[in-house]
Motif scaffolding. Structure first.
Motif, short mmCIF file in Angstrom:
data_model
loop_
_atom_site.label_atom_id
_atom_site.label_comp_id
_atom_site.label_asym_id
_atom_site.label_seq_id
_atom_site.Cartn_x
_atom_site.Cartn_y
_atom_site.Cartn_z
N THR B 52 32.76 41.69 38.09
CA THR B 52 34.20 41.54 37.83
C THR B 52 34.47 40.95 36.44
O THR B 52 35.62 40.66 36.11
N ALA B 55 37.05 42.69 34.28
CA ALA B 55 38.38 42.67 34.92
C ALA B 55 39.08 41.33 34.69
O ALA B 55 40.28 41.28 34.43
N TRP B 56 38.31 40.28 34.73
CA TRP B 56 38.89 38.94 34.54
C TRP B 56 39.50 38.77 33.15
O TRP B 56 40.36 37.94 32.93
N VAL B 61 45.75 38.61 35.08
CA VAL B 61 44.98 38.62 36.33
C VAL B 61 44.93 37.21 36.91
O VAL B 61 44.59 36.26 36.21
N ILE B 64 40.78 37.65 41.97
CA ILE B 64 40.05 38.84 42.38
C ILE B 64 39.32 38.47 43.67
O ILE B 64 38.52 37.54 43.70
N VAL B 98 42.51 43.00 43.40
CA VAL B 98 42.91 42.27 42.20
C VAL B 98 44.36 41.85 42.35
O VAL B 98 45.20 42.65 42.78
N ALA B 106 47.24 44.83 37.13
CA ALA B 106 46.36 44.87 38.29
C ALA B 106 45.52 46.14 38.29
O ALA B 106 44.33 46.13 38.56
N ALA B 109 42.84 46.06 35.52
CA ALA B 109 41.72 45.21 35.91
C ALA B 109 40.88 45.86 37.01
O ALA B 109 39.65 45.85 36.96
N ALA B 110 41.55 46.44 37.98
CA ALA B 110 40.82 47.06 39.09
C ALA B 110 39.90 48.16 38.57
O ALA B 110 38.76 48.31 39.03
N ILE B 113 36.47 46.90 37.32
CA ILE B 113 35.47 46.32 38.22
C ILE B 113 34.36 47.34 38.46
O ILE B 113 34.64 48.48 38.82
#
Ligand code: FES
Ligand code: FES
Lengths: 151, 772
Positions: B52, B55-56, B61, B64, B98, B106, B109-110, B113
C-alpha cells in the motif's frame, strides 16, 4: 488537477461553478448544484438514468464533460414543471422504484419536442437507450403515446 | 369497498416524476469521505502480498483497511471476512478499502495498491464442487460459527443439505408406469437494480452509529452490526430512504459493514461507499445458479405418483442467504403438483463464484425451470396435452406439501382456475404451433408455479399511527419502499378500515430503525400481508381510542358510535358527532378544559404457527400460505438461425384479493419482464479462472424498450382468510413461470429439449448440433 470557474445555464438559471477538466456534467449537477434528479446507473452510457436535455436533445450526462456544457442550455428533471409527460407517467403507473424515471422522462420530453408525431419505430430508437428494471415498458409506452397522440 | 381495489396513485408519485425523490446516494453533506474497494481479479487465489506504500502517498488518503482479520460475517454461517484475508474466493471480492477525502482520490489510491496473488484451482460449478476430490473453497468449514439449522459438512464444499422425505418412494415407483428424468443447469446472473448499492456510516462521539443504506433489511443491518462487532444495538440507527430497485439483491448486509469499519478507522467521520456498476455486479451478492436433476413417475392416466429431485445450488464463495434459498427450494421442490411420494436433496454448494443473494422468487423461478421443463417431457412421453397434465396434477386443498403441511381453502390458491384462465388468455385451444411459412413458426409454451415464503418463525411487522391537528393521520411502518408501492397499499388498507379519504393519510417513506417500528425485511411479497395486518391492528387501536373519547364528549355509549369520513358519530343520528380534528389531539371544551391527548395507534403482527424443518424428513411449516399461478409465453421462431421474437406473455395468479388494480398489474408485468430477461438473455460468463467476463450493462444486457412482448394478466381471487381483506402477496409471481414457459415454447419450436439458461440462439444451435 486544476479547477476552472465556468458559467453554466441550467434550468434557465445561470450558475457559476468551479470544475475540473475531467468532471462530467452528471458529477457537477449532482455534486456541485445539488440537482440529484439525474442518477448514476453505470457511468458508461449504457443505462440512461443520467439523461438530461442539452439544447433540446437528450444527453447522457455521464458521457459529457461539464466544460462542454458551456454556452449550452441544460435542462434537468428539476427544470420540468408540470409537463404533460410527467403527468402521463403518474397516470399510467410508468414507474415503480422511480430510479430510472428522471432519465426516461427527460428522454421522452425531448422526443415529444423533436418528433411530435413519432411512430413506433422512432419511439423505440429513442427509448431503447434507457433501462427500466421494474416496469414492463408497456406502461412507459402508454405514457409517451398518450402525450404524443394529444399533440 | 371504497378504497381497496382502486388504482390509487402511489403516495410518492409526484416526488418521483419531479426528480425530488431521494435515494441513499442523493444525500450529500460536507465532509463526507469516500470509500473505494480494491477487488480481486481472480476467482480463487492466495494473497501473497499487499503493498500500500504508493497508495498512501496520494493526498487526501485517510485510511487503508487491508491485511487484517476482521470479524467473520454471514447470516447462516459466519464464513465471510468483510475484507479478504489470506485468500480470495471470488472475482470481485474486496481485498482492501481506501478511505479518502474525495471519490477521485480514493480511486487513485486504490489503483496504486499492488496485490500479489498465487492462483489456486477454481471450483467453477456446483456440480464440480460436489465431486469427491474438488478443491475446497473453505478449508476450515467445521470451525465457523453458525445457526442451528445450517448443516455444513467439513472437508467438503457443502454449506448445507436440506432433505425432503415424504411418503414411500418404492410404492411411488411401483405405481408409476412412465418415468422421465432430466438434468438442467444455469450459471449465476444479476439483479441489476438501477440504483447500485450504497451505504454511509458515521459514529458520533457518544457512540451512536448512524448508517444510511439502500437496503431491503435496515433492521437486519442493525442486528448484524451489533452482533458482529459487539456494539450496543440501541446505538445503531439505520436509515433507509427510497430504494431504487432491489428484487432481493438488497436483502443481504454487506456495504454497511464496510462503511461502518471505514468510519471507525477514521475516528467516526462519515464515509460513503457507492458501488460502481461493475462492483454491484461482481462484488455484491448475485442471483443464484442451479444444477438440477428431476425424475418423475406417473401412472397411465397421467397422475404423478413419485418425484426424486436433486438440487445443487450455486451459493458462490460464501453461504450468506444462499442457505435459506436452498431451504426454500426444498420446501416447494415439486412445483405446484400433488405428489404423494417425494425425495429431494437440496444442497447449498460453495463455489468460486460471486456469492448469492435472494432473487425475486427466492429459488422458485430457478427450480420451476427444471420442474416445468420435466413436466413437458412427461406430457410428451405420456402423449397428454401439457396444460392438461398440469391441470390433473394441480395442488389442491386437502393435499400435503413436500414438507407435509396439509393445505386448506385459505392457505392455497386455486391453481385449476388459474390454468383455465390462462388457457383462454393465450388461446391454447388453437394449438401450440402455428406455421407461418417454411421459415417462421409461432409457438406457445406453458408452465405453473406456487410459492410460500420461508421466513423466520418470529419475523415481526409493526405500525404506528399518529394524528395531526387537522384530523389527518401519519402512517409509519418499517416496510421499505423498494418500488412495489406497498406503503400506498397500507394507506389504502387504513383508509378502508376507517372509511376515510386515502388522501388524508400521510405515509412516511423513509425508514429509521430508531423511530420506525420494525418490519423484519421487505422481502418475499410479505409487506402487504404482515404490514397490512399490523395496520389493521393499529386501526383497531385508534378506533377504540376515538370512540372512548367521543363517548365521553357525546355522552353516549361507545357501542352506539360509528366511524366514517374522518368523523365519529351516532349511528342512528349521524348529525351528532365529532370530526377527527376535534378529538385527534384531545377534546377541548368551550371553557378551555381539555381531555384526552394526541391519539397514537399501534399495531404489530407476527406470523403464527411457523416451525423449522425437521433435519431428516423436512417436515415442518415453513410459511403461511401458497400463492399459485399459471403462465403462457408465445414466440415467433426463425428456423433458419434460431432467433426468436417474444410475442405474448401471460400470467394468471391467484392473488387472494386485488388491492390496487393498476399497481398489481404493474407488479405482475414487471416481474414477467424480469423473468423473460433472466430466461432469455441474462447470465454471467465465467472463464477458467472463475472471472466474470461481462460485468457491465453493455455486455450484460437486460431487456430494453421495444424488446418486450405484449403482456396479458389475469387474476383469480381466492381469499386468504387471515390476509388483510383476503390479499396474498404478488410481487414475485409474474416472474416464476417465465423460464419454464419460454423453455417449453422454444423446445417445441426447435424440436430439441433445452436444458440450460439463458435461452439464446447459440444455445439452441448447440442443442440442435448435439442432437444430430
Ligand atoms: S449513468 Fe449515464 S448512461 Fe448510465
Ligand atoms: S422504475 Fe425502477 S428501474 Fe424503472
Amino acid at each position: 488537477m486544476q479547477s476552472h470557474t465556468i458559467t453554466l445555464n441550467i434550468n434557465e438559471e445561470i450558475h457559476i461553478v468551479a470544475v475540473k477538466a475531467a468532471d462530467t456534467l452528471l458529477y457537477t449537477i449532482r455534486g456541485k448544484l445539488g440537482l440529484t434528479g439525474a442518477k448514476p446507473g453505470c457511468l458508461n452510457g449504457d443505462c440512461g438514468a443520467c439523461t438530461v436535455n442539452v439544447d433540446g436533445w437528450p444527453m447522457k450526462s455521464c458521457l459529457m464533460l461539464t466544460v462542454e456544457a458551456v454556452g449550452k442550455k441544460v435542462t434537468t428533471i428539476e427544470g420540468l414543471r408540470e409537463t404533460p409527460i410527467q403527468q402521463a407517467f403518474v397516470e399510467n403507473f410508468a414507474f415503480q422504484c422511480g430510479y430510472c424515471t428522471p432519465g426516461f422522462i427527460m428522454n421522452c420530453h425531448s422526443l415529444i419536442q423533436q418528433h411530435p408525431d413519432a411512430d413506433d419505430q422512432t419511439i423505440k430508437e429513442w427509448l431503447e437507450s434507457n433501462i427500466c428494471r421494474c416496469t414492463s415498458y408497456i406502461e412507459i409506452e402508454k405514457a409517451v403515446k398518450s402525450v404524443l397522440n394529444k399533440k | 369497498m371504497e378504497v381497496i381495489g382502486k388504482s390509487v396513485i402511489r403516495k410518492e408519485a409526484v416526488d418521483k416524476v419531479t426528480g425530488r425523490a431521494k435515494y441513499t446516494h442523493d444525500y450529500q453533506k460536507v465532509p463526507l469521505l469516500s470509500g473505494k474497494m480494491v477487488i480481486s481479479p481472480y476467482g480463487h487465489a492466495k494473497i501473497v502480498n499487499i503493498d500500500t506504500s504508493e497508495a498512501w502517498k496520494v493526498p487526501g488518503v485517510r485510511a487503508i483497511l487491508t491485511g487484517k482479520q476482521y470479524p467473520l460475517t454471514g447470516e447462516a454461517i459466519r464464513d465471510r471476512p468483510p475484507i479478504a484475508f489470506d485468500k480470495v474466493r471470488y472475482h470481485g471480492e474486496p481485498v482492501a478499502l481506501v478511505v479518502a477525502d474525495t471519490p477521485a482520490q480514493a480511486k487513485t489510491a486504490a489503483d496504486l495498491i499492488k496485490v500479489q496473488y498465487e492462483l489456486l484451482p477454481v471450483v467453477n460449478s456446483p456440480t464440480q464442487a460436489f465431486q469427491k476430490n474438488a478443491p475446497l473453497v473453505h478449508e476450515r468449514l467445521g470451525e465457523y460459527k453458525k445457526e442451528a439449522d445450517s448443516h455444513p459438512v467439513p472437508d467438503t464444499n457443502i454449506a448445507t443439505l436440506i432433505k425432503i422425505r415424504k411418503g414411500n418412494m418404492a410404492k411411488g415407483w411401483a405405481e408409476s408406469e412412465t418415468v422421465v428424468e432430466a438434468s438442467f443447469s444455469f450459471a449465476p446472473s444479476d439483479h441489476v437494480a438501477m440504483e447500485t448499492r450504497c451505504a454511509t456510516a458515521e459514529i458520533s462521539p457518544d457512540g451512536n452509529i448512524i448508517i444510511m443504506t439502500s437496503s431491503q433489511a435496515p433492521f437486519m443491518v442493525k442486528r448484524l452490526i451489533a452482533d458482529y462487532f459487539g456494539e450496543d444495538m440501541g446505538k445503531i440507527i439505520v436509515r433507509t430512504p427510497l430504494v431504487g430497485g432491489a428484487y432481493g439483491g438488497k436483502a443481504p448486509v454487506q456495504l454497511e459493514v464496510l462503511a461502518y469499519m471505514a468510519s471507525k478507522e477514521v475516528g467516526g467521520k462519515p464515509v460513503k461507499i457507492l458501488n460502481t456498476r461493475e462492483e454491484d455486479i461482481l462484488t455484491s451478492p448475485c442471483h443464484i445458479g442451479l444444477d438440477a436433476t428431476v425424475k418423475l413417475g406417473a401412472n397411465r392416466s397421467g397422475k404423478i405418483t413419485v418425484a426424486e429431485i436433486l438440487y445443487l445450488w450455486d451459493g458462490g464463495a460464501y453461504s450468506d442467504k444462499a442457505i435459506d434459498v436452498t431451504r426454500s427450494g426444498a420446501t416447494d421442490c415439486t412445483g405446484p403438483y400433488n405428489i404423494e411420494n417425494v425425495w429431494c436433496d437440496s444442497y447449498c454448494m460453495y463455489t468460486n463464484h460471486p456469492y448469492a443473494a435472494p432473487f425475486r422468487g427466492f429459488s422458485h423461478s430457478e427450480l420451476s425451470f427444471a420442474i416445468e421443463r420435466t413436466m413437458d417431457l412427461l406430457a410428451q412421453k405420456l402423449n397428454i396435452d401439457p396444460l392438461e397434465l398440469r391441470y390433473i396434477n394441480a395442488i389442491m386443498p386437502g393435499n400435503t406439501t413436500p414438507t407435509r403441511v396439509r393445505l386448506n381453502k385459505s392457505n392455497v390458491g386455486n391453481l385449476q382456475k388459474c390454468i383455465e384462465k390462462v388457457r383462454g388468455l393465450i388461446k391454447w385451444d388453437e394449438g401450440p404451433v402455428k406455421v407461418l411459412n417454411d421459415r417462421f413458426i409461432r409457438v406457445k409454451g406453458v408452465s405453473c408455479s406456487w410459492k410460500t415464503s420461508t421466513i423466520d418463525t418470529d419475523a415481526p411487522s409493526g405500525v404506528i399511527l399518529t394524528f395531526n391537528r387537522d384530523g389527518s393521520i401519519n402512517l409509519m411502518s418499517g416496510v421499505v419502499e423498494i418500488g412495489t408501492g406497498t406503503k400506498t397499499i397500507l394507506a389504502q388498507i387504513l383508509a378502508e378500515r376507517l372509511k376515510m379519504d386515502v388522501n388524508k393519510i400521510h405515509v412516511r417513506m423513509e425508514v429509521d430503525t430508531q423511530t420506525t417500528p420494525e418490519h423484519w425485511k421487505t422481502v418475499a411479497s410479505r409487506g402487504t400481508f404482515m404490514g397490512g395486518r399490523a395496520v389493521l391492528k393499529a386501526a383497531e387501536d385508534v378506533i377504540h381510542q376515538l370512540k372512548e373519547l367521543a363517548a365521553c364528549v357525546l355522552r353516549s355509549p361507545k357501542e352506539d358510535l360509528e366511524i366514517a369520513n374522518s368523523r365519529v358519530f351516532l349511528r342512528d343520528d349521524p348529525a351528532i358527532g365529532l370530526h377527527f380534528k376535534e378529538i385527534g389531539y384531545g377534546y377541548k371544551y368551550p371553557n378551555g378544559n381539555t381531555v384526552g391527548g394526541q391519539i397514537i395507534g399501534r399495531g404489530s403482527y407476527i406470523l403464527r404457527h411457523l416451525t423449522p424443518l425437521d433435519p431428516e424428513t423436512g417436515a415442518g411449516r415453513p410459511g403461511p400460505e401458497w400463492t399459485v399461478a399459471a403462465y403462457g409465453v408465445e414466440i415467433e421462431f426463425d428456423k433458419r438461425d434460431y432467433t426468436y421474437r417474444l410475442l405474448k406473455a401471460a400470467t394468471v395468479v391467484d392473488i387472494g384479493r386485488v388491492m390496487n388494480e393498476k399497481a398489481a398489474v404493474g407488479q405482475v408485468m414487471g416481474a414477467m419482464s424480469m423473468g423473460l430477461s433472466f430466461a432469455g438473455r441474462e447470465t454471467f460468463y465465467f472463464d477458467e479462472l472463475g472471472r466474470v467476463l461481462n460485468p457491465q450493462l453493455r455486455t450484460y444486457r437486460p431487456l430494453r424498450y421495444g424488446e418486450n412482448p405484449e403482456y396479458l394478466v389475469g387474476f383469480v381471487e381466492t381469499p386468504q382468510i387471515d390476509g388483510p381483506y383476503g390479499a396474498r402477496g404478488v410481487g414475485e409471481h409474474g416472474l416464476l413461470g417465465m423460464p419454464g414457459a419460454l423453455g417449453n415454447a422454444l423446445s417445441t419450436a426447435a424440436g430439441v429439449s433445452l436444458h440450460n439458461l439463458p435461452l439464446i440462439p447459440e444455445l439452441i444451435w448447440k442443442a440442435k448440433e448435439a442432437n444430430k
